[in-house]
Every structure is written in structure tokens, then in C-alpha cells.
Design an enzyme around this catalytic site. Structure first.
Site, short mmCIF file in Angstrom:
data_model
loop_
_atom_site.label_atom_id
_atom_site.label_comp_id
_atom_site.label_asym_id
_atom_site.label_seq_id
_atom_site.Cartn_x
_atom_site.Cartn_y
_atom_site.Cartn_z
N ARG A 111 31.77 -16.98 -24.07
CA ARG A 111 31.07 -17.76 -22.92
C ARG A 111 30.82 -16.85 -22.02
O ARG A 111 31.31 -15.79 -21.90
CB ARG A 111 32.34 -18.58 -22.67
CG ARG A 111 31.69 -19.69 -21.58
CD ARG A 111 31.00 -20.71 -22.08
NE ARG A 111 30.99 -22.01 -21.12
CZ ARG A 111 30.08 -22.82 -21.29
NH1 ARG A 111 28.98 -22.79 -22.03
NH2 ARG A 111 30.00 -23.80 -20.34
N THR A 386 21.66 -26.97 -26.50
CA THR A 386 22.54 -25.91 -27.25
C THR A 386 22.38 -25.90 -28.43
O THR A 386 21.36 -26.83 -28.83
CB THR A 386 23.94 -26.53 -26.87
OG1 THR A 386 24.11 -26.23 -25.26
CG2 THR A 386 25.24 -25.78 -27.40
N GLY A 479 25.32 -31.00 -24.28
CA GLY A 479 26.15 -31.17 -23.04
C GLY A 479 27.40 -32.02 -23.39
O GLY A 479 28.13 -31.74 -24.33
N1 GLY Z 1 26.22 -25.90 -21.57
C1 GLY Z 1 26.71 -26.94 -22.33
C2 GLY Z 1 28.27 -26.70 -22.56
O1 GLY Z 1 28.68 -25.69 -22.59
O2 GLY Z 1 28.99 -27.73 -22.78
#
Ligand code: GLY
Length: 575
Positions: A111, A386, A479
Site C-alpha cells: 500500500r 482499482t 472502492g
Molecule cells: N483506493 C481504493 C481502496 O484502497 O480501497
């Protein structure tokens, strides 16, 4: 025949006051419902399902050459960075959950992190209000990218083929170009205005008056960046020329990522979260993703109810799922964040007693009101665009990975001379308690911005085990909707007997506590069920399609079924 038989079997619990709607439900199923027995690609030994046919084919070829699922994952991740630039990335980050054939499990957190110069109020104006768009578009929206460090870490621990062999297909695609699909051409056309607005140097590879299906798109700068990574590993990205290009880009655009931030980035190996659901073992991502915790909470709250006897489209099923989603997202908003910065009460949140208490307010007849559902209170002293890929290799190793730039094409900033887009992951932090982010998610201090901190995620790469063997690999973009998409796919397969393909094709719905309404894809439910849900007090809002679930199901005879989401160009490949 099969469908009719199935519907017949499921009629028993419908002999209730809701039975008047049964006839309408049958009509809905025959007109709109996915065919629960429709199979996707079935292979004997190996399977990759990803958002792009070229990426899936590359992963499959790597396994054909003897690579394992992790080798294939690395090749797919790099390929997606080229052919699916709106979410595939080297300028973002992600999570990978894996299960080796000896039963061991691992979870890799690559991340993004907040730069050292980030601060809790960096997106607020002088009156303390969030500046619209500042955390979402442009240089200041970017977190320190983790993908390259993540892929190198995965390779170091589990890879079997040389790293250069895994990245080379992406280098070739970036150099030689590839054909755009209709959907990707449309997305690129919609991006043009933002590219002009947020870039300090025009990113020529992405810019064109009008992109069309079949156009060839190459990215020589990206090809050179990938070569530097191939030849120098970590130093090909986090120092040297690529780092200089990133830092220069930041200076031109008033961003804050520094050489030190890049040098200091490290991925983290974490212990996956596990739990049981109807005898299946669920393996998923721990914080700083909220996905694993929320998923296990919801499955636990559902387990007492006979979903298998209720139909997937029965209002009781949808109501129950919406109510457990509401409760899990309320906890998410309060308790979840980067565990290095905030003590996440994982054990407490997953305690069956706590979850039982959480459901005391649940009524089959009536929707709760989100303002009346507050997060649990623990006496503890003191985390839509994503993309996901699922892989099983011939040895039985499995990888479930979700990777992201956050929004579509991230911050819209292409690093000049390096050819890749930077993420806008900073928007996943909570700007200010109670103020929603791009996904309408609210958060509190647990997910406040701090230097070096990882922003809370919803990514939920998941592996399901049955009787000690891999049974299913699943995940999605979207998301906040990621978590509920993964949940509903697990339920489709385990409770409703869907094939993998039918499961990922099935229409979806989503509740996230706040805002207090049930979001629904078109044709997700028969009108009769909608009427019953509204009578229970649910406010329903139709919305555009969301999520692109990629799943693999191990069939009873050991073969593999891929489920590629028809909402995109997603594809399964294998042998
Ligand atoms: N950016 C979407 C997530 O990481 O949940």
C-alpha cells in the site's frame, strides 16, 4: 431445466406473506436473472482471471513456462500497468493474499504511504474545510508508490523464475504497443481534459484528439522505466533516474514526495486474517485494509440465517445483507486505520459475542436507521477504480491480489519522462472526521493523515478453503463496494450454488452505513423484491454498474472455473 428445478427447490420458504410476489419473481428470473449454472472458462490445471485479456494471457504463459502463481502474479501486475493504465500501475500500490499448496498463507501489503511532509490538515482551507478535489486530482493527491517494492518482495520470497523474465512482457507491450479495446478507448477520451489540466508536461503517449477501438498505443517512456526496474531492481525506481523524474515532477506540480520518501518505502508481510463461514475457511487481508475485517464480520452475522433456503432475490436475503453491511461499515468508519499508527481492535471486532450483540437490533421486518447504529465501543488503549486478479497454478498455489491507483487514472499526473501515472490514494485518508471521501465513506481519527502512514483501504483479496484445499479465489475493484462485492460472490457460490461465472455476472447491491441508502445496479432485483424492501424502510438508489470481480472456483473434479466480470473486458486464461 436446471433453473426451473432450482427455483422449485427454493419455493418452500417463500410460502410466507411474501408469497404473493413469487410469481413476479419467477418472471424476473426468466427475463433478467443470471443463469446460476452458466460456466466460465474451465481448465485442468492453471487459471488467471484479470481485467485484461493480454494480462491474463501473459500470466498463463508464465505458468506454462514453469512459473508458479506468484511468478504469474508479478507478470500480470506489470502487464496491467501497461495495458490497463487506469488502475494497473507502477505508481500505486496494492495487497496480495496467497496460499501455498502446503497450506501456508501470507499477505503482502504494498500500500502507498503518506509522504513525510503530509499533515492531518493538508487538504483543509483556512476555515478548516476540505478544499474540493485537492486530495483527488493533481500532484498533492499522490501517496508514495508501493507496487515495485511489493513485486520485488513477492519475488524474493516466493518467485521461481528470474524477475527479468516476469517483467519483460510488459516492457515489450509498452515499447511495441497494443490494441485498445472499445471500453479503454472511451475511458482515455474522457481523460483528455484532466490530462491537460493536471500535467506540467503533456503526456504524449496518452494524449490524442480521439482514441478508437483497435488504435495501437505504445509508451516508450514507460518501457524505459520498466527496463530500469528490470536491470536495477529497487534502485531502478526508488533511486536513480526514475526517482529523479518523480521528484522533479513533484517540484513542478507542488507535490511533496521526496527522495527520502522513495528511499524509505518498504512493503510489509502481514499475517492474513482468517475466519470460518459454514465450514469454509476465509483467508483475507488484514489492516490497513478494512476489507478482511468487514468481510469476516458480515459473514459471521449472516451465518445464523438460512440463506441457502431463501432465494438470492428474496427480500429477506437482500435485507439481511444490507443490514450486516450497514453494521460493518459503521465499525469501519470508527475503528479502522493503519495498525502501525492506530491500535485496530481486530480481535474485538471479530469476536462472535460482539457480532451477536451487533445483530440484537436486527429485525427481519424493518430496516435500521444508520444514525442509530454506532460503532462498537472498545476499551482499547491506544485501515472505484482499482483492479483485481486471481490466479491458481498447476501446483495448487493461489494468489488473490488487488492493485490500485485509487481513482480512474489516479491523480491524472503522468511522471514526465517516466510514462506512468501517479496514484491519488491520499483521498483514502479521512480529511476531516465525518467528511466523506470520493466513495462517500466517512472516517475518524483512526484514518487521519500522518507522515509515513498507510491510508485505509477497502481492497479485499480473498481465498476460500474447503476441507483444507483451495476452493475459491476472489476479489474486485470498486472502492467501498469492493467489500460487499466480495461478500456477495462468496454467498452466491456457497449459499446459492452459483457457478463462478454466474456469480461474477450477477447484479449487485451495496450498503455502507452512510449515506443511509441501498445502492443498486440496474435490474439487480425484481420489482416485487424492491417493493418489499421499501416497505421495510430501505431507501433504494439505482446506480451505474460497479466492481469487476475476478474469481476462480475449484470444481468437484479438481478442474478450475474462471469467472471474468462481463462489466469490463475481463478475461480468464489458463490450461
Ligand atoms: N483506493 C481504493 C481502496 O484502497 O480501497
Amino acid at each position: 431445466m436446471h433453473i426451473l428445478k432450482r427455483v422449485f427447490v427454493l419455493t418452500k420458504p417463500l410460502l410466507t406473506k411474501e408469497s404473493t410476489y413469487f410469481f413476479l419473481l419467477l418472471i424476473f428470473l426468466s427475463c433478467n436473472g443470471p443463469v446460476p449454472l452458466q460456466r466460465g472458462l474451465v481448465t485442468d490445471k492453471a487459471m488467471v482471471v484479470s481485467a485484461h485479456p493480454l494480462a491474463s494471457a501473459i500470466g498463463s504463459e508464465i505458468m506454462q513456462k514453469g512459473g508458479n502463481a506468484i511468478d504469474a502474479a508479478i507478470a500480470v501486475e506489470f502487464a496491467l500497468a501497461v495495458v490497463y493504465p487506469r488502475a494497473g500501475n507502477i505508481g500505486g500500490g496494492g495487497f496480495m493474499v496467497l496460499r501455498m499448496n502446503d497450506g501456508s498463507m501470507d499477505a503482502l501489503d504494498y500500500r502507498e504511504r503518506a509522504p513525510a511532509r503530509a499533515s492531518a490538515d493538508m487538504y483543509l482551507d483556512s476555515l478548516g474545510q476540505p478544499v474540493p478535489g485537492l486530495s483527488f486530482k493533481g500532484h498533492l493527491a499522490a501517496g508514495v508508490p508501493g507496487t515495485i517494492a511489493g513485486m520485488l518482495a513477492a519475488h524474493e520470497k516466493y518467485g521461481t523464475l528470474p524477475f527479468s523474465q516476469l517483467i519483460q512482457p510488459a516492457i515489450n507491450l509498452a515499447k511495441g504497443g497494443f490494441e485498445l479495446t472499445q471500453k479503454e478507448a472511451k475511458k482515455l477520451n474522457a481523460l483528455q481534459k484532466d490530462l491537460s489540466e493536471f500535467n506540467t508536461v503533456a503526456p504524449e503517449s496518452f494524449m490524442k484528439m480521439s482514441w478508437h477501438k483497435g488504435d495501437s498505443i505504445a509508451n516508450p517512456d514507460l518501457s524505459e522505466t520498466l527496463k530500469r526496474i528490470r536491470d536495477h531492481g529497487r534502485d531502478g525506481f526508488y533511486s536513480g533516474r526514475t526517482a529523479a523524474l518523480i521528484v522533479e515532477e513533484m517540484k513542478r506540480g507542488n507535490g511533496i514526495i521526496s527522495y527520502e520518501d522513495l528511499k524509505n518505502y518498504r512493503p510489509i508481510w502481514r499475517r492474513p486474517l482468517t475466519g470460518m463461514y459454514r465450514g469454509y475457511k476465509i483467508i483475507s487481508m488484514p489492516p490497513p485494509s478494512s476489507g478482511g475485517i468487514a468481510l469476516l464480520q458480515m459473514l459471521n452475522m449472516i451465518e445464523d440465517y438460512p440463506l441457502g433456503e431463501w432465494h438470492k432475490y428474496d427480500s429477506r436475503t437482500v435485507h439481511l445483507i444490507a443490514e450486516v453491511e450497514r453494521r460493518a461499515f459503521s465499525d469501519r468508519a470508527t475503528h479502522l486505520g493503519d495498525p502501525e499508527y492506530h491500535p485496530v481492535p481486530v480481535k474485538e471486532l471479530l469476536d462472535p459475542k460482539y457480532l451477536e450483540e451487533r445483530m440484537l437490533s436486527f429485525s427481519l421486518d424493518e430496516a435500521a436507521v444508520s444514525t442509530a447504529i454506532t460503532a462498537g465501543n472498545f476499551s482499547l488503549v491506544e485501515s472505484e477504480e482499482t483492479t483485481h486478479y486471481s490466479i491458481i497454478d498447476p501446483m495448487g498455489n493461489a494468489v488473490s491480489a488487488t492493485t490500485t491507483l485509487n481513482g480512474s487514472y489516479g491523480s491524472k499526473v503522468v511522471v514526465a519522462g517516466a510514462g506512468f501515472l501517479l496514484n491519488n490514494e491520499m483521498d483514502d485518508f479521512s480529511m476531516k472526521p465525518g467528511v466523506p471521501n470520493a466513495y462517500g465513506l466517512v472516517g475518524g481519527t483512526a484514518n487521519a493523515i500522518a507522515p509515513g502512514k498507510r491510508m485505509l483501504s477497502s481492497m479485499t483479496p480473498t481465498i476460500v478453503e474447503k476441507e483444507g484445499q483451495v476452493h475459491m479465489v476472489v476479489g474486485s475493484p470498486g472502492g467501498s463496494t469492493i467489500i460487499t462485492s466480495v461478500l456477495q460472490n462468496i454467498l452466491n457460490v456457497i449459499d446459492h450454488g452459483y457457478t463462478m461465472q454466474a456469480s461474477v455476472s450477477a447484479r449487485r447491491y451495496h450498503h455502507q452505513w452512510l449515506p443511509d441508502y441501498l445502492q443498486m445496479e440496474s435490474n439487480a432485483l425484481p420489482d416485487s423484491t424492491m417493493v418489499l424492501l421499501e416497505a421495510k424502510g430501505h431507501q433504494i438508489k439505482k446506480r451505474s454498474d460497479y466492481g469487476r470481480v475476478e474469481g476462480i472456483l475449484v470444481l468437484a473434479d479438481g478442474r478450475l472455473e474462471g469467472g471474468a466480470d462481463p462489466r469490463g473486458d475481463d478475461a480468464a486464461a489458463g490450461f
